[in-house]
Motif scaffolding. Structure first.
Motif, PDB file in Angstrom:
ATOM      1  N   MET A   1      46.205  46.332  40.092  1.00 25.51           N
ATOM      2  CA  MET A   1      45.907  45.624  41.334  1.00 25.51           C
ATOM      3  C   MET A   1      46.876  46.042  42.440  1.00 25.51           C
ATOM      4  O   MET A   1      47.963  46.523  42.162  1.00 25.51           O
ATOM      5  CB  MET A   1      46.002  44.107  41.124  1.00 25.51           C
ATOM      6  CG  MET A   1      44.957  43.543  40.185  1.00 25.51           C
ATOM      7  SD  MET A   1      43.301  43.645  40.884  1.00 25.51           S
ATOM      8  CE  MET A   1      42.378  42.818  39.590  1.00 25.51           C
ATOM      9  N   ARG A   2      46.487  45.842  43.660  1.00 26.97           N
ATOM     10  CA  ARG A   2      47.345  46.178  44.781  1.00 26.97           C
ATOM     11  C   ARG A   2      48.492  45.167  44.888  1.00 26.97           C
ATOM     12  O   ARG A   2      48.418  44.056  44.378  1.00 26.97           O
ATOM     13  CB  ARG A   2      46.525  46.179  46.073  1.00 26.97           C
ATOM     14  CG  ARG A   2      45.467  47.268  46.120  1.00 26.97           C
ATOM     15  CD  ARG A   2      46.105  48.654  46.084  1.00 26.97           C
ATOM     16  NE  ARG A   2      45.127  49.721  46.206  1.00 26.97           N
ATOM     17  CZ  ARG A   2      44.481  50.260  45.188  1.00 26.97           C
ATOM     18  NH1 ARG A   2      44.683  49.820  43.981  1.00 26.97           N
ATOM     19  NH2 ARG A   2      43.620  51.245  45.373  1.00 26.97           N
ATOM     20  N   ASP A   3      49.547  45.605  45.593  1.00 24.90           N
ATOM     21  CA  ASP A   3      50.700  44.721  45.754  1.00 24.90           C
ATOM     22  C   ASP A   3      50.335  43.463  46.526  1.00 24.90           C
ATOM     23  O   ASP A   3      50.842  42.388  46.243  1.00 24.90           O
ATOM     24  CB  ASP A   3      51.829  45.460  46.483  1.00 24.90           C
ATOM     25  CG  ASP A   3      52.438  46.558  45.628  1.00 24.90           C
ATOM     26  OD1 ASP A   3      52.328  46.461  44.400  1.00 24.90           O
ATOM     27  OD2 ASP A   3      53.013  47.492  46.205  1.00 24.90           O
ATOM     28  N   TRP A   4      49.437  43.594  47.517  1.00 29.79           N
ATOM     29  CA  TRP A   4      49.068  42.422  48.324  1.00 29.79           C
ATOM     30  C   TRP A   4      47.570  42.415  48.565  1.00 29.79           C
ATOM     31  O   TRP A   4      47.061  43.113  49.438  1.00 29.79           O
ATOM     32  CB  TRP A   4      49.823  42.423  49.659  1.00 29.79           C
ATOM     33  CG  TRP A   4      49.820  41.062  50.307  1.00 29.79           C
ATOM     34  CD1 TRP A   4      50.668  40.029  50.042  1.00 29.79           C
ATOM     35  CD2 TRP A   4      48.923  40.583  51.324  1.00 29.79           C
ATOM     36  NE1 TRP A   4      50.358  38.945  50.834  1.00 29.79           N
ATOM     37  CE2 TRP A   4      49.291  39.250  51.624  1.00 29.79           C
ATOM     38  CE3 TRP A   4      47.844  41.147  51.999  1.00 29.79           C
ATOM     39  CZ2 TRP A   4      48.630  38.477  52.575  1.00 29.79           C
ATOM     40  CZ3 TRP A   4      47.182  40.374  52.948  1.00 29.79           C
ATOM     41  CH2 TRP A   4      47.575  39.063  53.228  1.00 29.79           C
ATOM     42  N   PHE A   5      46.882  41.686  47.733  1.00 29.17           N
ATOM     43  CA  PHE A   5      45.455  41.432  47.929  1.00 29.17           C
ATOM     44  C   PHE A   5      45.252  39.979  47.498  1.00 29.17           C
ATOM     45  O   PHE A   5      44.871  39.701  46.377  1.00 29.17           O
ATOM     46  CB  PHE A   5      44.617  42.393  47.104  1.00 29.17           C
ATOM     47  CG  PHE A   5      43.115  42.269  47.354  1.00 29.17           C
ATOM     48  CD1 PHE A   5      42.623  41.635  48.495  1.00 29.17           C
ATOM     49  CD2 PHE A   5      42.214  42.779  46.444  1.00 29.17           C
ATOM     50  CE1 PHE A   5      41.257  41.518  48.725  1.00 29.17           C
ATOM     51  CE2 PHE A   5      40.839  42.671  46.661  1.00 29.17           C
ATOM     52  CZ  PHE A   5      40.365  42.051  47.792  1.00 29.17           C
ATOM     53  N   PRO A   6      45.551  39.045  48.397  1.00 32.09           N
ATOM     54  CA  PRO A   6      45.616  37.637  48.009  1.00 32.09           C
ATOM     55  C   PRO A   6      44.240  37.009  47.832  1.00 32.09           C
ATOM     56  O   PRO A   6      43.225  37.529  48.290  1.00 32.09           O
ATOM     57  CB  PRO A   6      46.326  36.993  49.199  1.00 32.09           C
ATOM     58  CG  PRO A   6      45.852  37.820  50.359  1.00 32.09           C
ATOM     59  CD  PRO A   6      45.783  39.231  49.830  1.00 32.09           C
ATOM     60  N   ARG A   7      44.240  35.904  47.160  1.00 31.90           N
ATOM     61  CA  ARG A   7      43.058  35.045  47.194  1.00 31.90           C
ATOM     62  C   ARG A   7      42.974  34.494  48.616  1.00 31.90           C
ATOM     63  O   ARG A   7      43.978  34.111  49.218  1.00 31.90           O
ATOM     64  CB  ARG A   7      43.193  33.912  46.189  1.00 31.90           C
ATOM     65  CG  ARG A   7      41.973  33.008  46.143  1.00 31.90           C
ATOM     66  CD  ARG A   7      42.018  32.045  44.968  1.00 31.90           C
ATOM     67  NE  ARG A   7      40.766  31.292  44.908  1.00 31.90           N
ATOM     68  CZ  ARG A   7      40.623  30.049  45.317  1.00 31.90           C
ATOM     69  NH1 ARG A   7      41.661  29.367  45.779  1.00 31.90           N
ATOM     70  NH2 ARG A   7      39.456  29.443  45.246  1.00 31.90           N
ATOM     71  N   ARG A 129      41.125  35.180  40.904  1.00 29.23           N
ATOM     72  CA  ARG A 129      41.588  35.392  42.275  1.00 29.23           C
ATOM     73  C   ARG A 129      40.548  36.144  43.100  1.00 29.23           C
ATOM     74  O   ARG A 129      40.337  35.840  44.277  1.00 29.23           O
ATOM     75  CB  ARG A 129      42.902  36.171  42.249  1.00 29.23           C
ATOM     76  CG  ARG A 129      43.393  36.595  43.629  1.00 29.23           C
ATOM     77  CD  ARG A 129      44.699  37.359  43.569  1.00 29.23           C
ATOM     78  NE  ARG A 129      45.831  36.472  43.355  1.00 29.23           N
ATOM     79  CZ  ARG A 129      46.509  36.372  42.213  1.00 29.23           C
ATOM     80  NH1 ARG A 129      46.172  37.117  41.178  1.00 29.23           N
ATOM     81  NH2 ARG A 129      47.522  35.536  42.113  1.00 29.23           N
ATOM     82  N   HIS A 130      39.876  37.102  42.488  1.00 29.60           N
ATOM     83  CA  HIS A 130      39.007  37.993  43.252  1.00 29.60           C
ATOM     84  C   HIS A 130      37.529  37.878  42.914  1.00 29.60           C
ATOM     85  O   HIS A 130      36.752  38.764  43.247  1.00 29.60           O
ATOM     86  CB  HIS A 130      39.488  39.432  43.094  1.00 29.60           C
ATOM     87  CG  HIS A 130      40.835  39.677  43.686  1.00 29.60           C
ATOM     88  ND1 HIS A 130      41.140  39.363  44.997  1.00 29.60           N
ATOM     89  CD2 HIS A 130      41.984  40.159  43.146  1.00 29.60           C
ATOM     90  CE1 HIS A 130      42.400  39.662  45.247  1.00 29.60           C
ATOM     91  NE2 HIS A 130      42.937  40.140  44.152  1.00 29.60           N
TER      92      HIS A 130
END
Length: 210
Positions: A1-7, A129-130
């Motif tokens: 996963m990417r460092d920052w891909f938030p819900r 989350r995704h």
């Protein structure tokens, strides 16, 4: 996963729904009898991996996400079209998520070249989350069109009244809002990023509903 891909979402305080097997209900105008597509329906269709960027309407972007799933166009023509009444016209499709979220898309956009029914992100099954277990992914449009936890597609004769998000939501044209020019919303929307992402990530630790 990417460092920052938030819900992220319009109800960040609500936890995601429990992850269940894929069940995608198709109903509405022109559907002779509502039906539910399952994992088996997806498994028999060609799978595709694509790399695309994700653009949130609030101005943040994640580059180079690797999604895997079934092209929506293939699913539509192989699974949905055979169950439609060809004499009935419809204008839009309402996509529904298991968290209660709904968004309306033009059929033209829903069947675009890059639109996927995604089951994996960066080589791993989607998580809560995704959008587990199934997510609509439409890279040319803002993220609010990429419905998480996808559970249904409803064919409609027209767009429901009272919607303020842009019907098409195309990133290239900065279509953020139905009535306000997109550029006017950049800074107000940008101010929402940190509090919304923080609340949404925190809600992952809350008990799931259902």
């Amino acid at each position: 996963m990417r460092d920052w891909f938030p819900r992220f979402g319009n109800r960040p305080q609500a936890p995601p729904p429990p992850t269940r097997p894929v069940e995608l209900r198709i109903d509405g105008l022109g559907v002779a009898a509502p039906f539910v597509a399952t994992q088996a329906d997806l498994d028999r269709l060609p799978q595709r991996e694509q790399v695309s960027d994700f653009h949130c309407v609030t101005t943040w972007t994640v580059r180079g996400l690797r999604w895997t799933g079934v092209p929506m166009r293939d699913f539509w023509h192989e699974v949905v079209v055979p169950r439609l009444d060809p004499a009935v016209d419809f204008a839009v499709v309402e996509a529904r998520g298991g968290d209660g979220y709904k968004v309306v898309l033009l059929l033209e956009d829903l069947l675009g070249d890059e639109v996927l029914l995604a089951r994996e992100l960066d080589g791993s099954p989607l998580d809560a989350r995704h959008g587990a277990p199934l997510r609509l992914v439409s890279p040319p449009q803002y993220g609010y069109k990429s419905v998480k936890h996808l559970t249904g597609l409803r064919l409609r004769g027209e767009r429901p009244p009272g919607r303020l998000e842009h019907l098409r939501g195309r990133v290239a044209l900065e279509e953020r809002h139905d009535r306000v020019p997109g550029w006017l919303l950049r800074w107000p929307y940008r101010a929402l990023i940190v509090p919304t992402a923080t609340r949404a990530e925190r809600s992952l630790r809350a008990p799931s509903r259902g």
